[in-house]
Design an enzyme around this catalytic site. Structure first.
Site, PDB file in Angstrom:
ATOM      1  CB  SER A  66      18.165  25.499  -7.634  1.00 14.90           C
ATOM      2  OG  SER A  66      17.198  25.612  -6.630  1.00 14.90           O
TER       3      SER A  66
HETATM    4  N1  SAH Z   1      17.791  28.415  -2.821  1.00 19.93           N
HETATM    5  C1  SAH Z   1      18.231  27.102  -2.459  1.00 19.93           C
HETATM    6  C2  SAH Z   1      17.252  26.028  -2.872  1.00 19.93           C
HETATM    7  C3  SAH Z   1      17.156  24.948  -1.852  1.00 19.93           C
HETATM    8  S1  SAH Z   1      15.837  23.812  -2.035  1.00 19.93           S
HETATM    9  C4  SAH Z   1      19.644  26.818  -2.985  1.00 19.93           C
HETATM   10  O1  SAH Z   1      20.127  27.593  -3.837  1.00 19.93           O
HETATM   11  O2  SAH Z   1      20.288  25.878  -2.522  1.00 19.93           O
HETATM   12  C5  SAH Z   1      14.486  24.668  -1.251  1.00 19.93           C
HETATM   13  C6  SAH Z   1      14.593  24.929   0.234  1.00 19.93           C
HETATM   14  O3  SAH Z   1      13.315  25.415   0.653  1.00 19.93           O
HETATM   15  C7  SAH Z   1      14.920  23.746   1.115  1.00 19.93           C
HETATM   16  O4  SAH Z   1      16.072  24.008   1.860  1.00 19.93           O
HETATM   17  C8  SAH Z   1      13.671  23.605   2.009  1.00 19.93           C
HETATM   18  O5  SAH Z   1      13.975  23.167   3.330  1.00 19.93           O
HETATM   19  C9  SAH Z   1      13.115  25.022   2.000  1.00 19.93           C
HETATM   20  N2  SAH Z   1      11.690  25.142   2.342  1.00 19.93           N
HETATM   21  C10 SAH Z   1      10.668  24.304   2.025  1.00 19.93           C
HETATM   22  N3  SAH Z   1       9.497  24.776   2.542  1.00 19.93           N
HETATM   23  C11 SAH Z   1       9.795  25.947   3.194  1.00 19.93           C
HETATM   24  C12 SAH Z   1       9.033  26.890   3.943  1.00 19.93           C
HETATM   25  N4  SAH Z   1       7.721  26.749   4.142  1.00 19.93           N
HETATM   26  N5  SAH Z   1       9.682  27.962   4.476  1.00 19.93           N
HETATM   27  C13 SAH Z   1      11.033  28.120   4.305  1.00 19.93           C
HETATM   28  N6  SAH Z   1      11.796  27.260   3.614  1.00 19.93           N
HETATM   29  C14 SAH Z   1      11.199  26.177   3.064  1.00 19.93           C
END
Ligand code: SAH
Length: 220
Positions: A66
């Site tokens: 993010s």
């Molecule tokens: N907090 C992270 C944001 C990554 S993007 C950072 O700081 O890098 C969001 C993430 O949510 C992705 O890795 C994606 O695979 C995950 N995601 C999407 N749907 C999900 C679900 N149902 N359960 C768990 N993770 C999920």
């Protein structure tokens, strides 16, 4: 893996924090944590020189880390105090996880992509960041009684709806921060002021763009 934190990185990080402050982030706990966690450690080393720009970058498996301004906003809305139990949905790179740990929270984090889960769990362990990592579907949260209920829940992927299982795992008096919508996501802070839905207070904090929260049945 590049674990060096040079003066240049530190300077760029200070500048990032100054920018966040100018843009209205005023929770000193958030600003301090973001000044102390080297964001470039959570990104591909080829992107090292860009790590402190306010941008999202690819982290593999079609996912992104993010924007710093988004991490700052979500962390501020979450209003975390030390020792609170925080559940994060979407571990991704582990950067948001690390910021929350630095703020003193006890973080439980769920990722649905096995590749990212393995990579990030290993990284957090190497960095001695003591978050508990789980591979699973964030829509379900963590059902085991010994983990929940949580003081805070942060969803870091764009959710088409508010997952009811997550609201059930939030303590009364707790806060959930969740980007809600299909393509564009509205940042919501939900204060669970009582067990019943009519007691939940919903506040809106602008529009963001997240990778989608996917259904656990499509796990890979
Ligand atoms: N907090 C992270 C944001 C990554 S993007 C950072 O700081 O890098 C969001 C993430 O949510 C992705 O890795 C994606 O695979 C995950 N995601 C999407 N749907 C999900 C679900 N149902 N359960 C768990 N993770 C999920």
């Amino acid at each position: 893996m590049n674990r060096i934190d040079t003066y240049k990185h530190k300077g760029q990080r200070q500048q990032m924090v100054d920018d966040l402050r100018r843009r209205g982030i005023n929770d000193e706990r958030v600003l301090k944590a973001m000044n102390e966690v080297p964001r470039h450690w959570f990104m591909d080393s080829a992107l090292d020189s860009s790590a402190y720009l306010d941008k999202a970058f690819p982290i593999g498996c079609e996912q992104t880390i993010s924007h710093p301004s988004t991490v700052a906003m979500q962390s501020q809305l979450l209003d975390v105090a030390p020792d609170m139990k925080v559940l994060e949905i979407g571990t991704g790179s582990g950067y948001q996880t690390a910021v929350l740990c630095r703020m003193g929270a006890k973080v439980f984090t769920i990722e649905r992509q096995k590749g990212l889960f393995d990579k990030t769990r290993k990284l957090l362990k190497e960095l001695r960041i003591t978050a508990r990592c789980f591979l699973g579907d964030g829509y379900q949260g963590l059902t085991e009684a010994d983990y929940g209920p949580f003081d805070r829940i942060i969803v870091t992927c764009g959710a088409p709806e508010i997952p009811s299982a997550l609201m059930a795992q939030l303590k009364v008096g707790g806060i959930m921060v969740i980007p809600l919508g299909d393509e564009q996501h509205e940042m919501l802070r939900i204060s669970k002021n009582g067990k019943k839905e009519e007691d939940w207070q919903v506040e809106k904090f602008g529009t963001y763009s997240f990778v989608p929260m996917l259904d656990g049945r499509q796990m890979h």
